[in-house]
Design an enzyme around this catalytic site. Structure first.
Site, PDB file in Angstrom:
ATOM      1  N   MET A 122      -3.708   4.350   5.619  1.00  0.00           N
ATOM      2  CA  MET A 122      -3.054   5.598   5.334  1.00  0.00           C
ATOM      3  C   MET A 122      -2.918   5.759   3.835  1.00  0.00           C
ATOM      4  O   MET A 122      -2.142   5.048   3.198  1.00  0.00           O
ATOM      5  CB  MET A 122      -1.714   5.644   6.050  1.00  0.00           C
ATOM      6  CG  MET A 122      -0.499   5.646   5.198  1.00  0.00           C
ATOM      7  SD  MET A 122       0.972   5.902   6.158  1.00  0.00           S
ATOM      8  CE  MET A 122       2.063   4.913   5.215  1.00  0.00           C
ATOM      9  N   PRO A 123      -3.654   6.636   3.224  1.00  0.00           N
ATOM     10  CA  PRO A 123      -3.502   6.868   1.792  1.00  0.00           C
ATOM     11  C   PRO A 123      -2.166   7.544   1.491  1.00  0.00           C
ATOM     12  O   PRO A 123      -1.754   8.466   2.184  1.00  0.00           O
ATOM     13  CB  PRO A 123      -4.653   7.801   1.440  1.00  0.00           C
ATOM     14  CG  PRO A 123      -5.580   7.771   2.594  1.00  0.00           C
ATOM     15  CD  PRO A 123      -4.772   7.381   3.775  1.00  0.00           C
ATOM     16  N   THR A 124      -1.505   7.052   0.451  1.00  0.00           N
ATOM     17  CA  THR A 124      -0.309   7.699  -0.061  1.00  0.00           C
ATOM     18  C   THR A 124      -0.581   8.071  -1.509  1.00  0.00           C
ATOM     19  O   THR A 124      -0.896   7.208  -2.327  1.00  0.00           O
ATOM     20  CB  THR A 124       0.906   6.764   0.022  1.00  0.00           C
ATOM     21  OG1 THR A 124       1.115   6.393   1.380  1.00  0.00           O
ATOM     22  CG2 THR A 124       2.160   7.440  -0.511  1.00  0.00           C
ATOM     23  N   ASP A 172      -0.353  10.874   3.084  1.00  0.00           N
ATOM     24  CA  ASP A 172       0.970  11.253   2.580  1.00  0.00           C
ATOM     25  C   ASP A 172       0.838  11.646   1.120  1.00  0.00           C
ATOM     26  O   ASP A 172       0.112  11.005   0.364  1.00  0.00           O
ATOM     27  CB  ASP A 172       1.958  10.088   2.674  1.00  0.00           C
ATOM     28  CG  ASP A 172       2.272   9.699   4.119  1.00  0.00           C
ATOM     29  OD1 ASP A 172       2.183  10.562   4.998  1.00  0.00           O
ATOM     30  OD2 ASP A 172       2.600   8.527   4.343  1.00  0.00           O
TER      31      ASP A 172
END
Length: 62
Positions: free
Chosen positions: A1-3, A40
């Site tokens: 999940m890239p933030t 995100d």
């Protein structure tokens, strides 16, 4: 999940942030091959009194 953390000076409108988030989300999904709902984005607004460029504050510190 890239933030993704986006640091910027205060003053952008909600509409600008929404458009930016939509475009960055699409681009991130396309390039990193991940679902958009796994991305995100966090906006961090930094006041000019806490921002130094070239050794000088953008606004006097408080």
């Amino acid at each position: 999940m890239p933030t993704l953390t986006i640091e910027l000076a205060p003053g952008r409108t909600a509409e600008q942030k929404i458009k930016y988030a939509e475009e960055v989300t699409k681009l991130t999904s396309d390039i990193l091959k991940c679902p958009v709902d796994s991305i995100d984005i966090i906006f961090v607004e930094i006041p000019s009194s806490n921002w130094v460029k070239g050794g000088k504050f953008l606004a006097p510190p408080v």
